[in-house]
Every structure is written in structure tokens, then in C-alpha cells.
Design a protein around this motif. Sequence first.
Motif, PDB file in Angstrom:
ATOM      1  N   ASP A 125     -23.127 -26.254  -2.743  1.00 56.95           N
ATOM      2  CA  ASP A 125     -23.421 -25.514  -3.711  1.00 56.95           C
ATOM      3  C   ASP A 125     -22.616 -24.053  -3.824  1.00 56.95           C
ATOM      4  O   ASP A 125     -22.875 -23.682  -2.444  1.00 56.95           O
ATOM      5  N   GLU A 130     -28.388 -31.371 -12.584  1.00 53.14           N
ATOM      6  CA  GLU A 130     -29.083 -30.877 -11.997  1.00 53.14           C
ATOM      7  C   GLU A 130     -30.859 -30.115 -11.984  1.00 53.14           C
ATOM      8  O   GLU A 130     -31.042 -29.843 -12.878  1.00 53.14           O
ATOM      9  N   ASN A 157     -31.504 -28.971  -5.176  1.00 55.27           N
ATOM     10  CA  ASN A 157     -31.255 -27.948  -4.668  1.00 55.27           C
ATOM     11  C   ASN A 157     -31.771 -27.806  -2.857  1.00 55.27           C
ATOM     12  O   ASN A 157     -33.088 -28.147  -3.197  1.00 55.27           O
ATOM     13  N   GLU A 202     -27.744 -30.680  -2.620  1.00 54.31           N
ATOM     14  CA  GLU A 202     -26.847 -29.134  -3.289  1.00 54.31           C
ATOM     15  C   GLU A 202     -27.361 -28.497  -2.120  1.00 54.31           C
ATOM     16  O   GLU A 202     -28.492 -27.782  -1.896  1.00 54.31           O
ATOM     17  N   LYS A 226     -19.069 -28.001  -5.157  1.00 56.87           N
ATOM     18  CA  LYS A 226     -19.484 -26.822  -6.875  1.00 56.87           C
ATOM     19  C   LYS A 226     -18.655 -25.695  -6.489  1.00 56.87           C
ATOM     20  O   LYS A 226     -19.188 -24.610  -6.233  1.00 56.87           O
TER      21      LYS A 226
HETATM   22 CA    CA Z   1     -27.574 -25.863  -6.938  1.00 56.95          CA
END
Ligand code: CA
Length: 279
Positions: free
Chosen positions: A179, A58, A117, A149, A200
Motif C-alpha cells: 500500500d 478495499e 489494511n 494491504e 498500490k
Molecule cells: Ca489501503
Amino acid sequence: AKEGGRNSFQFFTQEMQNRLDARMALEQGLHRALQRDEFVLHFQPQVDLRSGRIVGMEALVRWQSPELGLVPPMQFIPVAEESNLINAIGQWVLNKACATLRGWLDAGVPVVPIAVNVAASQFSDQEMDELVRSTLERHRVAPELLELELTESLSMVDPEASIALMHRLKATGIGMSIDDFGTGYSNLSYLKRFPVDKLKIDQSFTRGLTSNPEDRSIVTAVIRMAHSLGLRAIAEGVETDGQLRLLAAEGCDEIQGYYFSRPVPEQAMLAMLERGMGM
Ligand code: CA
Ligand code: C2E
Ligand code: CA
Ligand code: CA
């Protein structure tokens, strides 16, 4: 009582003024940070629980400020979101992630996909799929090496438009995950229509895994649901051996957390990839 009220009113306005000043300074700082290229990406590996291998990473943004030092995202992302700077920062992150992959590919490094993200407001830009496509092309990076995400909240304003955009993004060949799963307003009828690959599990659930039976039940249920929808489950915030064992017992696919590695600068991530480091 009247005087007290008056004093607290003055105190309140002074405090509000201070906060406004601080916010304005931060906003200006972020503008300059974009111009001066002061953002940096750190990377945190995602590890496959069965093979013990790094299967993803990530990208997490930080602001390397000459005045303030290394500023964590929680101190500037919320302000960036409120002041419309988040789209420019998000674009910078996407570009930097792809540029980093290109550099590693050129150096012959065995790369794994990078997860980036995406803020909710970036998702209200209906041309997001075009941005992703052109960024991948600019750096000649295969779409399989990029994952976005997304949070559950991004679909709140206009669910149908968001789902349509998700499908267009999916068609580019990139991966997508939800996420912080379980912390938003999980409308399961939407989840079913999201063309995502991964859930996630939020770190707040991971934290209570070994001490709190409710958290354990939630984690177990999310893993089962992910699998029955044909998705992978990844737990974030894994810090202890006990959490790792429980996740493995419940059939969780991947973990991310300090147990394996903190987010690290590019060079340290590169070293992990080159060593082919696993658990
Ligand atoms: Ca994240
Ligand atoms: P997130 O997306 O949930 O990212 C995970 C956060 O948990 C990261 O914090 C990471 O350092 C931290 N973390 C990872 N493993 C552990 C662990 O084992 N224990 C604990 N206690 N924490 C762990 P970080 O880097 O400070 O980022 C915070 C948040 O800032 C992110 O939460 C994300 O919402 C936001 N953020 C970071 N980078 C970006 C970005 O490029 N764009 C946007 N829109 N948001 C970003
Ligand atoms: Ca998260
Ligand atoms: Ca989070």
C-alpha cells in the motif's frame, strides 16, 4: 521576556493537558466501540482498466459513534496504533470482511476479493498467519477472496521476521499488496523478496499525474517496475478522466478512486456487485 516565557509555559501545559484529556477520551471511546460493536466497514471498488470490471474492493473502517457520528479512520487509527487497540480493531476488520463475504456468497452474489489494511504492529504478531487461516476457516471463505494491504514500514523493525511471516501468509493462499507505494522507505532489495502480487501507487502521485511531470515519471516508473517484477499495478485516488487516460496509456492494471466510486456502505457495494457494474 521572563514573564512571557512563564506565560507560554503555562499555556503549553494547559494545551498539553487538554490534548491528553482528548486522547484519553478517544481511547476510552474506542474501547467501548469494540465492546458495543460500533465499527463499520465501507467498501471501495477496484476496477480493471482493460475490462472495466470490478475485480476487487478495499475494506475501509469507520467508527459509527452514537455521540460523534461517523468518525473517519484518520481520526482514530493513529491513536489506536499508539494505544495497542489497533490489533483488536484489525482483528475485527478481518473477521467482518470474511463474514461479509460469507453473507454475499450465501446470497449468490458474484463476489470479488476484499482487500484489508494491516497496521505495522499487527505484523509484529508472528501468529498473524494463524489468525488469517482460522478466520477464513470460521467463515468458510476461500483464501483467494482475501488480500492484505501491507505498508513498506512494517518490515522496518525486523525485516527477516517480516519476510518470513509474509511467506507463511502467502502459503495460506491469500493475496498481498504493498500500500502507499513510494511514500515509505522503499528498500528495493527488500521489495524483491516480498511475496506480493500488487503495488498500490499512492494517491499523492496520482493527484499530480496530469499537472506535474515528476509525478508522471514516478507513476510510469512504478508501473514498469511492477510489471518487470511480475506484479500488478493499481493506482489509488483516481478522480479525473485525465488521470484515468494517462494511467491507461502507461499500462496501469487497475484503478481505485472517486472517479469510479467513493467508499460505500455494504448495501451499496452489494448493489454494484449485483449489477455487475463496470466502467
Ligand atoms: Ca489501503
Ligand atoms: P489508505 O489505505 O491509503 O486508503 C485510501 C484512502 O483514500 C481512503 O480513505 C479512501 O476513502 C481515500 N480515497 C479513495 N479514493 C480517493 C480519491 O479518489 N480521492 C481522495 N482524495 N481520496 C480517496 P479513508 O477511508 O479515510 O482511510 C484513510 C486511511 O485509514 C487508509 O488509507 C488507511 O491507512 C487507514 N485505514 C482505513 N481502514 C483501515 C483498517 O481497517 N485498518 C487499518 N490499519 N487502517 C485503516
Ligand atoms: Ca493507500
Ligand atoms: Ca494512504
